[in-house]
Design an enzyme around this catalytic site. Sequence first.
Site, PDB file in Angstrom:
ATOM      1  N   GLY A 162      -8.639   0.182  -6.283  1.00 12.68           N
ATOM      2  CA  GLY A 162      -9.718   1.170  -6.443  1.00 12.68           C
ATOM      3  C   GLY A 162     -11.063   0.550  -6.736  1.00 12.68           C
ATOM      4  O   GLY A 162     -12.100   1.142  -6.481  1.00 12.68           O
ATOM      5  N   GLU A 163     -11.036  -0.657  -7.288  1.00  9.78           N
ATOM      6  CA  GLU A 163     -12.302  -1.295  -7.656  1.00  9.78           C
ATOM      7  C   GLU A 163     -12.547  -2.554  -6.835  1.00  9.78           C
ATOM      8  O   GLU A 163     -13.356  -3.396  -7.210  1.00  9.78           O
ATOM      9  CB  GLU A 163     -12.295  -1.612  -9.155  1.00  9.78           C
ATOM     10  CG  GLU A 163     -12.252  -0.344  -9.983  1.00  9.78           C
ATOM     11  CD  GLU A 163     -11.907  -0.606 -11.436  1.00  9.78           C
ATOM     12  OE1 GLU A 163     -12.835  -0.922 -12.182  1.00  9.78           O
ATOM     13  OE2 GLU A 163     -10.735  -0.481 -11.818  1.00  9.78           O
ATOM     14  N   GLN A 179     -10.183   4.941  -0.746  1.00 13.32           N
ATOM     15  CA  GLN A 179     -10.675   4.124  -1.859  1.00 13.32           C
ATOM     16  C   GLN A 179     -11.574   3.002  -1.357  1.00 13.32           C
ATOM     17  O   GLN A 179     -12.624   2.724  -1.927  1.00 13.32           O
ATOM     18  CB  GLN A 179      -9.489   3.507  -2.611  1.00 13.32           C
ATOM     19  CG  GLN A 179      -8.704   4.500  -3.424  1.00 13.32           C
ATOM     20  CD  GLN A 179      -9.449   4.861  -4.680  1.00 13.32           C
ATOM     21  OE1 GLN A 179      -9.560   4.067  -5.595  1.00 13.32           O
ATOM     22  NE2 GLN A 179     -10.006   6.040  -4.711  1.00 13.32           N
ATOM     23  N   ASN A 221       0.084   4.485  -0.052  1.00  8.08           N
ATOM     24  CA  ASN A 221      -0.364   5.541   0.868  1.00  8.08           C
ATOM     25  C   ASN A 221      -1.627   5.059   1.584  1.00  8.08           C
ATOM     26  O   ASN A 221      -2.701   5.000   0.984  1.00  8.08           O
ATOM     27  CB  ASN A 221      -0.637   6.834   0.081  1.00  8.08           C
ATOM     28  CG  ASN A 221      -1.078   7.973   0.988  1.00  8.08           C
ATOM     29  OD1 ASN A 221      -1.772   7.776   1.981  1.00  8.08           O
ATOM     30  ND2 ASN A 221      -0.674   9.181   0.633  1.00  8.08           N
ATOM     31  N   PRO A 222      -1.528   4.720   2.854  1.00  6.92           N
ATOM     32  CA  PRO A 222      -2.696   4.155   3.551  1.00  6.92           C
ATOM     33  C   PRO A 222      -3.857   5.136   3.700  1.00  6.92           C
ATOM     34  O   PRO A 222      -5.008   4.715   3.843  1.00  6.92           O
ATOM     35  CB  PRO A 222      -2.154   3.746   4.921  1.00  6.92           C
ATOM     36  CG  PRO A 222      -0.753   4.214   5.009  1.00  6.92           C
ATOM     37  CD  PRO A 222      -0.302   4.691   3.665  1.00  6.92           C
ATOM     38  N   LYS A 247      -0.999  -4.241  -5.818  1.00  3.61           N
ATOM     39  CA  LYS A 247      -2.199  -4.724  -6.506  1.00  3.61           C
ATOM     40  C   LYS A 247      -3.175  -3.551  -6.670  1.00  3.61           C
ATOM     41  O   LYS A 247      -3.098  -2.581  -5.933  1.00  3.61           O
ATOM     42  CB  LYS A 247      -2.877  -5.820  -5.685  1.00  3.61           C
ATOM     43  CG  LYS A 247      -2.056  -7.107  -5.534  1.00  3.61           C
ATOM     44  CD  LYS A 247      -2.826  -8.106  -4.664  1.00  3.61           C
ATOM     45  CE  LYS A 247      -2.096  -9.437  -4.576  1.00  3.61           C
ATOM     46  NZ  LYS A 247      -2.846 -10.385  -3.701  1.00  3.61           N
ATOM     47  N   GLY A 248      -4.074  -3.663  -7.629  1.00  5.48           N
ATOM     48  CA  GLY A 248      -5.052  -2.588  -7.790  1.00  5.48           C
ATOM     49  C   GLY A 248      -6.141  -2.679  -6.739  1.00  5.48           C
ATOM     50  O   GLY A 248      -6.648  -3.760  -6.454  1.00  5.48           O
ATOM     51  N   ILE A 301       0.868  -1.179   0.000  1.00  7.48           N
ATOM     52  CA  ILE A 301       0.000   0.000   0.000  1.00  7.48           C
ATOM     53  C   ILE A 301       0.907   1.232   0.000  1.00  7.48           C
ATOM     54  O   ILE A 301       1.663   1.456   0.956  1.00  7.48           O
ATOM     55  CB  ILE A 301      -0.921   0.005   1.242  1.00  7.48           C
ATOM     56  CG1 ILE A 301      -1.856  -1.222   1.226  1.00  7.48           C
ATOM     57  CG2 ILE A 301      -1.715   1.306   1.325  1.00  7.48           C
ATOM     58  CD1 ILE A 301      -2.840  -1.282   0.081  1.00  7.48           C
TER      59      ILE A 301
END
Lengths: 742, 198, 337
Positions: free
Chosen positions: A704-705, A638, A631-632, A701-702, A629
Site C-alpha cells: 500500500g505504501e 493501490q 487480489n490483483p 509483502k506490504g 498478490i
Amino acid sequence: MMAEATPPVPEPGENMGKPLPRYEARAKVTGEPLYADDLQLPNPAIALFVTSGIARGRILQIDTAAADALPGVLKIYTHLNAPRREVTKHYTEGGYVSDSAVPLGGPDIVNDGQIVAVVVAEDFATARDAAHRIAIRYEERSPSATFGSAGAATIQPDALAAKSKKAGDFAGAYAAAPVKIDAEYSTPTMHHNPIELFSTAAAWNGERLTVHEPSQFVWQLKNGVASALGIDPENVEVRDPFVGGAFGSKGMMTQRSPLIAAIARDLRRPIRNVVLRDQGFTLATYRAETRHRLQLGATRDGKLTALSHEGWEVTSRQDDYSVAGIEATTEMYACPNIASKVSLVKADRNTPGFMRSPPETPYMYALEAAMDEMAAALAMDPVEFRRINDTKVSPVTGAPYTSRSLMECYDRAAATFGWNRRKAEPMATREGDWLIGYGCATACYPTSMMAATARAILTPSGRVEIQIAAHDVGTGAYTAMQQIAARELGVDPRMVSVRMGDTAYPPGPVAGGSMTTASAGSAVKLVCDKLKQRLGGALPSGRELEQAFDRLGTRRIEEYAEWTPPGQGKEAVQALYKGQMGGGGGAEGGKPKPLMYAFGAEFAEVRIHRLTREIRVPRLTGAFAGGHIVNPRTARSQYLGGMIWGLGQALLEQTELDELRGRYINDNLAEYLVAVNADVPEVDIIMVPEVDSQVNPLGVKGIGELANVGTAAAIANAVYNATGKRIRDLPVTMDKLLDVPA
Amino acid sequence: MTQNTSLPISRRGFIGGGAVAISAAGLNARAEAAPASAVDQNAPHRANVRFTLNGRSRELTADTRLTLLDALRGPLALPGTKKGCDHGQCGACTVHIDGSRHLACFTLVAGLEGREVTTIEGLAEGDKLHPMQQAFIDNDAFQCGYCTPGQIMSAVACVKEGHARTDTEIREYMSGNICRCSAYPNIVAAVKQARGKI
Amino acid sequence: MRPFEYHAPQDAISAVAMAGEPAPSHVTSLTQFVGGGTTLFDLMKLDVMHPARLVDITRLGDKGLQQVRRDDRGLHIGALATMAALSDDGAIAKDYPVLRDTLWQAASAQIRNMARLGGNVLQRTRCPYFRDTSYRQCNKRDPGSGCAALDGFNRMHAVLGTSTSCIASYPGDFAQALIALDAHVELLGADGPRVIRFADLHRLPEDAPQIETSLRPGELITGFLIPGGTWPRSTYVKVRDRASYAFANASAAVALKLDGGRIEDVRIGLGGVATVPWRAARAEALLKGAELTEGAAAEAAEAEFAGAAAREHNRYKIPLGKATLVRALLQAQAMEL
C-alpha cells in the site's frame, strides 16, 4: 507510440489470487452508512472546536458571553473549565497520543490552530456561529516556524543517533572517488487530507462508553481513551467499520477523542464532533518538512564507492517524532563505504506523524534524485547505473534480501514505457511548444508485520464469519480477508462474511506500515486452519457438514487464533490487546536478519510549456513486485493511487507556511493541491510476479505504501531531462523553472 | 480608473434594450421593506419548505442557515452524501437538484421550495443498480469509498450534460470531485462503460 | 453564519426593494443578493460576511435575466444565466470563444451549474488573510488593521494594481473576458436602472480595499452587454499549478482582429496577477497596427508589467504574467477560423 493502459481488472499473473470485486462494493456505491460519522447516536449535541489564531503565546482573556447568549448553545469549554483528563504520553514513549500537548490544559499556546475552546450546541449552525463570537485576547510571542527560524533548536536524540548506519570509511572513499556529487534536497510539509473529515462521536451508558471515530487502530483508540479518562478499557467500545481514507492521519489517537468523550460524560449527552477541514491541518498529524544532503562517490565505470545521507526533520517542541529514512537509503545499493545521520529541528509546531510511506517518501526522493544526478555525471543511462549497483545483500550488515526483483521491475517498466526513446541530453525532445522529458526512479517499501488475532465462526449452512478488528482504509482489506479465508477453507468466497473495524472483535494490527494483509491475513489463515482441525483437517460441505455439527452437538463452531510474526513472542499479543504496536518484526530491529522489501521501478514523461513552464505528466509507468498478490484488482488500485500520490508530491502538494506567524496558509482543498482527474492522463501498472516464501506464511509483502515512493524522483528527474534544470526542492512548480529576477 | 460612472444611456433605452425587460411602472410600485438592520441576528430564523427528495415529498421547517448537506447528514438521515470540506472544494456532497449536479454544502434548505433533490440513496431502482453504480464496481473506481457517492452523482450528470465524449473531456468535467485515494483512471473507465447506458 | 432572514421574490423590482439600506459598500450591506451562493455561503460560513437578510434571486421571473441573446447592439447576457449555460452555448463558443474558455476553465462543473454570471464577477479574493478571521490584519475585512499578506506568504498575490493597503488578487476568470471585450454592466437599484462600463465595476484597492466595486448597496447586476460584433479569434490561457479546479497563477484573455499578419484590433484582459480584472491597455497600444510576432508580443508584455510590484513569494508572477500574455497572443493568432 503510447503503451496501452492496463485494465482496472487485470488478469492474474503467476502467484496471484483472483481479482474479485470489493467485498463492500455495493454498499459503497449505494451510499450505505458505513463511516463513523454516518453512524447516528441518539439525540446528539454538536461540539465544535475553536482553534488558536496565533502559534505561540498565551491567552490573556477569553470572552464567551456573546456566544453563551445564543439560544441553543449548551456549554462552552475553555482552559478555565476544561473537563478533567489524565495525562497520556506520546505513543513513542509508551503512551497513546500523537501529540502530548493537552488541549485546554492551560492558557499557553504552543502551536497554530491549537484547541482553545469547545462549543457545544444543539445544532451545527448554532455551534459555528457561537464559535465565531468568542473573543480571545492573546499575549503574542514570535514563533519559530521551521528550518532556519530563529529559536528553532537542532538536536540529535540518542534514539536517533542509534539509527545512523555506517559501513567502511565514507570520508576516505568519498575523497578518493573520481566522480562525485554533493547536493541538497528538500521536501515540504504535507497533509494527508483524506476526504472523510476527522470526527468523534461519544455516548455514555452508565460506565460504558461508545466511540464512533475513523481509526486505523480501534484497539489503540479504545485503550487510549480509557487511559486518558482513567477508566477500564473494558468499558470502552470503538466502532468504525469503514474508514474514508486515512494515509496515517487516523493511526494514533489524537487528544480530540478523550476530550469529546469527557465532554459527553460531563454533559450526560451523546456528543458529535466533526473537525472542519482547516482545523484538520493542526488537529491531526502531518508529514514534516525535511532537508537532505546526499554525497555520492563512484568509479568512472559507475560503481558506487561512497554514500552519505544526512537528513533533517522538523518536529514539535513537545515530542521528538522522526521518520529517519536512512534505514532504506543506506541499504538500497551496493556501496562499501556508507555514512548517515538524522537530526531533528524543534519548532513551534504541532507534532508530525506518519503519512503514507513516512520514511521512504522524503528520503528515497533525495537518494533517487541524487542517483539520477550521478548517472548524468557519469554519462550513464540511469537504469544501467542502478543495474551496476544492484545488490542482493545489505551493504551495511551483509544480511540478504529475502527477494529483490528490482531490476526485473526496471526492465518490464522500461520496455512498456519506451525508455529507449529517451535522449540523454537535456532539452533534446520537443513537441510544438512543449519540452518533453523522461525520468525514472526506484520504489521500495519494507515488509513489516505485527501480531494479530482473529475469530472464525462456522454455522451448519457452511457460512463462515471472520471477525478481526483490522481496518479497511480503502486498501481492500475486507476483500483480502474474505479471499484468504475462502482459500484456506476451500469454500466459495461468497460463503465468507468479514467483520472488522470494531473493538467487539479481537484486535488486528494498525492499518499502517502496509502490514494488514500479511499480519491480519496470517491470523485469518491460522484461525481457519484451526477451524479445519476441529472438523478433521478439512471443511466438509453440504450434508456432511451438517452431520459434523450433529456429531459435535453444536450449531456453531467458533475458533480463535493469535498470530505473531517470526521473532516476536506472546508479549506482542498482550501489547496488541493494550493497543500498542509491540515489538516490530519483519524489517524492524537492529540484528542482521534478512531484509524484506517490496520493490518497484517507476517511469515518468513530463511536458513543460516553453513559455509559461507549467508542468504536466501525460503518462506514468510503474512495475512492482510485492510477493504473493491476494487480489490483483485491489492491488493494482493501490499501485495506481500510490503513483498518483507520487505525482501530487512531485508537482502539487505543499502546506504553505507563513514563517513570520508560524501558521499554515493553504489549509483547505482549494489551495492545498492534491491531484484531480485532469492531472492524471495515463498510468500503466505492471505487476511483476514474485515468490517469497520467507517473509511470512502467506508470502505477502506490504504494497500500500510502495508505489508513491519513487514517483516524485522519477518526475523531478524527467523535469531535468526536459529542461536541463535540477529542481531539488519539492514540489517542482513553474515558479522554480522560470527565470525570476532577484 | 474612474468610478461610479454611468454610461450615457437613457433609462428608457436601458429598460427597452438591455438584457432584462423590467416594467418601468414596477419601479414606482415597489413595496416598502422593513430595514434589514432591524433583523435579529441573535436567534435563528426559520423557513418552511416543501420539496421532493428521492421521489418523495418532504416538508421541513428549518433554520434558514441549514444547508442541504447538514440536513441530509442530520434530520433527513441520508448520510450517503458526504462532507469533505463544506466549502465547495471537494465535490463529495454532489447531489442532483432538478436533474443538475449541485453541491449540497452550498445549498440552503430554505431555497429548496418546489425543487427535486436526488441523492445517492435515490439512484438505484430498488435492488437494480444504476448503470453508473455498476460501472464503478466493475472498474474498481473507488478505494475508501468516501468520495464515491459524489463521484457517481457527478458522473451521471456528466454523461447527461454531454461532457463524457472523450477521455480528456471526462477528466476535465470530473475534476470537481477529489478522490484522495486517486482512483481517477478507473473512474474514467467507469464513466466510459456507463455512458452508453444512460 | 449568523441568523438571517431569507426571501425569494419573484421579480427584480421586489428584490431590489428589499435591499438598499446605506452601507459603506455593497459587500458590507446587511442585505445580500444570492444566486448560486458559491462565494457568499463560503464567506458566511467563515464569518467574513454576515448579512442579516438574504434575497434569493434565482426565482426572479423577469424576462431576459436568465437568457443570452443577440441583437444589433451586441450580445446580451442575463446576470442569472449560470456559468455552465453560457459555457455550453455552442453559438457563443463559435463567435466568442474567449467567453467559453474563461468559463470551462473556472471552478468545477458543479459550481458552474450553481453560480450565476452576475455573482461570478463579484467573486471575492482568495487571500488567506482575508478569508480567515483569526488574522487580525486585513484592511479589506477590517479597514485600518493592516495587511498581513505584505510580509506573509504571498505566492498567489497580485503584482499589478496593488497598494500598500492590499495585494489581494482578483480570483475570477470570466471578468477577464468581459473587461477585454469592453462589456457594459446593467444594474438595477432602488432608484432605477443604470449602466456602467465593466472596466468601472471593480475598484483598485488604493487606500480603501474594503470597497471592492462601484456597486451601490442594494444594487443588483441584471445583465451584461458586449457591444458590437463578434470576436471569433479570441481565447483565454489560464496557467495554474494543478491541471484543473484551481485558481490562476496567471491568465490572459485575448481577442484579436488580424489583417494578414498585422494586428487590426486587440483586446487583452489579465488575471491572476492583478488586484482587479486587468485591462492591458499599454500592451494593446503597442500591438495595435503592429505585426504579431513573438518578439512584438514580448515587448508589449514587458510594457504592461513595467509597473508591476512583487513581494517575497510572488516575484515569479512578473515573468509568468508576461509569458502567459505572449502565449495567449500566439494562441489566438494560431486559431483556425
